[in-house]
Each structure stands twice: as structure tokens, then as C-alpha cells.
Design an enzyme around this catalytic site. Structure first.
Site, PDB file in Angstrom:
ATOM      1  N   ASP A  13       0.837  -1.203   0.000  1.00  0.00           N
ATOM      2  CA  ASP A  13       0.000   0.000   0.000  1.00  0.00           C
ATOM      3  C   ASP A  13       0.869   1.249   0.000  1.00  0.00           C
ATOM      4  O   ASP A  13       0.542   2.245  -0.665  1.00  0.00           O
ATOM      5  CB  ASP A  13      -0.903  -0.023   1.238  1.00  0.00           C
ATOM      6  CG  ASP A  13      -2.004   1.014   1.182  1.00  0.00           C
ATOM      7  OD1 ASP A  13      -2.066   1.771   0.201  1.00  0.00           O
ATOM      8  OD2 ASP A  13      -2.805   1.081   2.131  1.00  0.00           O
ATOM      9  N   CYS A 230       0.786  11.171  -0.494  1.00  0.00           N
ATOM     10  CA  CYS A 230       0.984  11.736  -1.822  1.00  0.00           C
ATOM     11  C   CYS A 230       2.203  12.651  -1.786  1.00  0.00           C
ATOM     12  O   CYS A 230       2.255  13.597  -1.009  1.00  0.00           O
ATOM     13  CB  CYS A 230      -0.240  12.530  -2.233  1.00  0.00           C
ATOM     14  SG  CYS A 230       0.045  13.470  -3.740  1.00  0.00           S
TER      15      CYS A 230
END
Lengths: 294, 294
Positions: A13, A230
Site C-alpha cells: 500500500d 501523496c
């Protein structure tokens, strides 16, 4: 509560939400994490390389990574093709995602939640037939960035459906960091998962875990260094950082089996591999027990 | 619990730990915060300009700032000279710091904790004589970066001493982010403050506040945007961000009197004034109620 089980999701992930790194880097990170004492690692995903280029080398990574016999490794798959690849690669713990939000499911998987649930019903006998288990991760369980709040009854309905279809384990995913202590309490009062996956997007990561522990949950996902934020939003963080979770739990006298120093070494490595500062506070400042020289 | 009172410390504690900004910038930030609905603001400190150049213009800033009659403003002072300046400037709420750790107190204030307590005993009649109140902030209450854990009994002893000497209010400061839910529970079980000041250095900020609320504390410091982290450590954070606290509390149905949108505008301004990304997740990602367009 005397123990909490962490599943380390940085290699899958985490790295899936960073700029791509070479297979060698992924293997290094997996090997470092396999030495930390963590109980479980989400190692790779078997997805279409055009959809997620970060995981195109999953077979190579998994073939070359060290497999610590004391660690349970899992792989994420999107469909039966992915499941076949994961099973062929030797995985016996498989995860699949469905979103509680129909809008999010359509954007993410290009079908309705109901259609995804039908797909999962067909996947389960395939996975079980190979002697493996299937965990269903219910994404956007604590809120959807498009639909907003998700009714706990809707999540409960999905859980009832996949349990009836034979799913072995259920996880709730806080996909975009909308979980708060209040939402955790609301949802867990309605339906209980086996495992929780929180983000720290709005600072509530550890408060959510504390709330869930108070309600009896003992299994959590976390990502080394907070890997998976991000990179284009400075300071923005995705997955809750494993060191921050372990640091808080050990201070409470709750065992995770993890050696925090070894974990911090893996976090330093993760930061070097992705080439950007990771958001973990414990990585930055060190544990509270690490004193300054006079 | 239906309400929590926040003291906004960005203009003082926040800006004191950033690169210096001009007086005009400080006034802008104070004015923006005075419009958010926050109950209290720590506005300035009256310290020696050589010790803390960031606050050299405290008199000018305070003279020119808008004073919202609905807001209680306070000033931090290090000694009787500072108290006289604060009282002359019109402050009626004064704060002074003493460290629970003798080592930290010596390094910070160049005297022992005991000597600082004697100073405070002399300050109290001076402050009371001018019709003002004195709050004693017990720094390193949850741990000292030099000494490590601080015995809750030591903090309790300091509290008993300053209360006996006439201190009006007591705050516990988590000076270097060593507080954890466990340490909060341990200390608050031994002795209760009026107000808590947490940092988010190791990710536990909101978890600590949640734990303290569970024990009945309803007053907390917080800093807009998380202002006050060390700018040289990327991702490192100091004070818990006011938006993150307010965002969690409002979601729990707990009132703070603060308009989150106005607060976020102040955080955007704070970020612009210091010229670096601030660590607040809610500033970065927006509140969980702000949905994405389809």
C-alpha cells in the site's frame, strides 16, 4: 489488552502510492521489515501493470524476497486473474477490496458495489480451493470523498453479505482519512471488523486506533515511515506510520512483537528508497525514550 | 462533555519558534484569529529581545492589534520585569513557566526549579496587586529530553506549592512532545491541571487530548496551522494544530465556539507569513466534510 497485532503495509500500500522504485529496492525494504518482529506483512499486489505500474514486478519481488517463517505474508488482488497469480506465487493469504461507497467503487473498480460483491462471491471458492484465505477490505468505511458519510448499516450489510459468502476476514479501510474517534465508535458499534486500516490525513490516526482498541479491536494496518502519502502535497500523510503506532503501544505496555529500533532502521531505509522525507514523527524526532546529551 | 475551550497560542508560542516575522505580520495573524470565535489567545510574550528576538516588538504588536471584547488575551512573561511590561500594556491574564525537570529549568531559565518557584511566589502578589491573574505553566510535565520520565509526584508537588502561593491557574506543558495517552493518564490521575498544552512531535497530539477529555479536562492550547515546529526538520511538528483539534471535536458534537472555515483562513495566512508549509493535516487536506467534485 496485552497485545496488538500489526500488519505492515508499506511494501504494498505504501509503495503503490509513491513514485515507482526498482524491484531491488522493494526487496530490500521487505527484507528489512521481515527482520523487525512484525507479525504480518502485506508484500505485493497482483494488479494489471498498466493500471498500477508500481507493482508490475510483483512476481520478481516476491520470488527474491526473504520469507521469514515467523511472518505471515499477504497479497492484494483485484480479480480472479490476480488471485490466480497470487496463488501460483505461493500466497496463502489473499486480500480483495470493495468500496462501501458505490460512487467510489465505480471510480476505483469501474463497477457497482453490488457487482464487486458478486465477483467476490465467485472468488472465494477459487481461493479456498487452493487452500488459501480471503480477506475482504471494505474501503471508504468511514466516509467517501465523493458521497460523504457512509451509513454504518450499509457497511454492516456488506459485511453480512461477504461473511455469508464465506469470506475469512473483514477489514475496514479509512481510504481517504475521514475516520475520527466519533466515526470509529459509530461504525464499530454497528459492526465489528477483524482489522482496521487507518490513515493519518487529518491527524486522527492514533486517536482512532486508541478508540478502536477501547472497543476491543486488536489488529491494525500501518505503514513504515508513513509510506504512501501523496508526494505532491507537502506534509500530507496517508497511512498511519508503523513507528508511531508501535511507539504509543509499547509506552502503554502493549506488546506488538516488534523491535522499535529495527523498525526505525527500516523507516530510514524506506525514506532513502523513495527519496523524500516521510511524515512519521517518531522517525523524525526519535522515540520519547531517546534522551538528549547534556 | 458538550464544550471545550481552546487557547490559541500561534501568535506567541508558534511565532516564537519560527524565523522572525515583521510586527505587521503578527498583527495580521492576531486580527485574523480574533475573528475565528476562539475564546482565548496567547498574544505575545514580554521577554528580553536578546533572548528571543521574535518577540522584541511585543509592545508595538499589542498596541496595534484589534482587541475583540469577546476574546481573553494573555501574555507570557519570564520574570517581574516582564510582568511589569505586560501589566503596563494592559494584560490582565499573565503566564509564567517553570519546568518540572530541574535540568531543563536550569538550561532554559538558568536556575533551579526551586529558585523559579521562589521567583513565582514573589510574582504572584505583584500580578494580583494590579488586578490580574497568574497562570503557572509546568513545562516538561510529561517528560524531559534530558532527564527522561518525570515522576507525577514531582509535578504534583510543584502544583501544590504554586497553588499554596496563590497561583490562579495551572497548565501542564508537553514541551518536547513526550506525552502519550499512558503518560497523560498517569499524570492526570495524580494531579489535575486547569489546561493542557500538547505537542504533536510523535503523532500522539489528538490521542492525548482525547485521553485528557476522558479524564475530564476541557481546556487545551493549540496553535493555528501547527505553527511553531522547527523549520529545519521537515515534517517535524511542534504544537498540536488548532484546526486538527477543532475538526475532531466538532465531529464529536463538542462545541469550541470556533468557526472552522475562519480558522482555516487564518492558517492559510499563517503559512504565508512564515513562508513554509505548516504541518496541519486539516489545513492540507481540508475538513472531512469538504467533498470532491465528481
Amino acid at each position: 489488552m496485552t497485545g496488538v497485532s500489526i500488519r505492515e503495509v508499506g511494501p504494498r500500500d505504501g509503495l503503490q502510492n509513491e513514485e515507482p522504485v526498482p524491484a531491488e529496492a522493494k526487496i530490500q525494504l521487505l527484507d528489512a521489515l521481515s527482520r523487525t518482529g512484525v507479525a504480518r506483512i502485506e508484500a505485493v499486489s497482483f494488479v494489471h501493470p498498466k493500471a498500477i505500474p508500481q507493482m508490475a514486478d510483483a512476481d520478481e519481488v516476491w520470488a527474491k524476497a526473504w520469507r521469514n517463517p515467523d511472518v505471515r505474508y499477504s497479497a492484494l488482488i483485484p480479480n480472479s486473474r490476480g488471485a490466480q497469480r497470487a496463488l501460483a506465487a505461493g500466497f496463502r493469504e489473499i486480500e480483495v477490496v470493495v468500496s462501501a461507497s458505490d460512487t467510489h467503487n465505480r471510480r476505483n473498480l469501474n463497477r457497482s458495489t453490488e457487482e464487486s460483491l458478486d465477483d467476490i462471491a465467485q472468488l472465494i471458492p477459487l481461493v479456498h480451493g487452493a487452500g488459501a484465505t480471503l480477506e475482504v477490505i471494505v474501503a471508504t468505511s468511514f466516509g467517501c470523498p465523493f458521497e460523504g458519510d457512509i451509513d454504518p448499516d450499509r457497511v454492516a450489510g456488506i459485511v453480512a453479505r461477504v461473511r455469508a459468502d464465506g469470506a475469512d476476514r473483514i477489514a475496514f479501510g479509512d481510504t481517504t482519512g475521514m475516520a475520527t474517534p466519533r466515526r470509529v465508535r459509530d461504525l464499530l458499534t454497528a459492526v465489528r471488523p477483524d482489522l482496521l486500516h487507518f490513515h493519518n490525513t487529518r491527524g486522527t490516526g492514533l486517536a482512532n486506533i486508541l478508540t478502536a482498541m477501547d472497543l476491543g479491536v486488536t489488529e491494525f494496518d500501518a505503514s513504515v515511515g508513513g509510506l504512501g502519502g501523496c508526494p505532491y502535497a507537502p506534509g500530507a500523510s496517508g497511512n498511519v506510520a508503523t513507528e508511531e503506532v508501535v511507539h504509543m503501544l509499547h509506552d502503554m505496555g502493549i506488546d506488538t512483537g516488534i523491535d522499535l529500533d529495527a523498525l526505525l532502521e527500516a523507516a530510514v531505509l524506506a525514506e532513502r528508497l523513495v527519496g523524500r522525507p516521510l511524515p512519521s514523527g517518531v522517525l523524525r524526532a526519535g522515540p520519547r525514550t531517546r534522551l538528549s546529551a547534556l
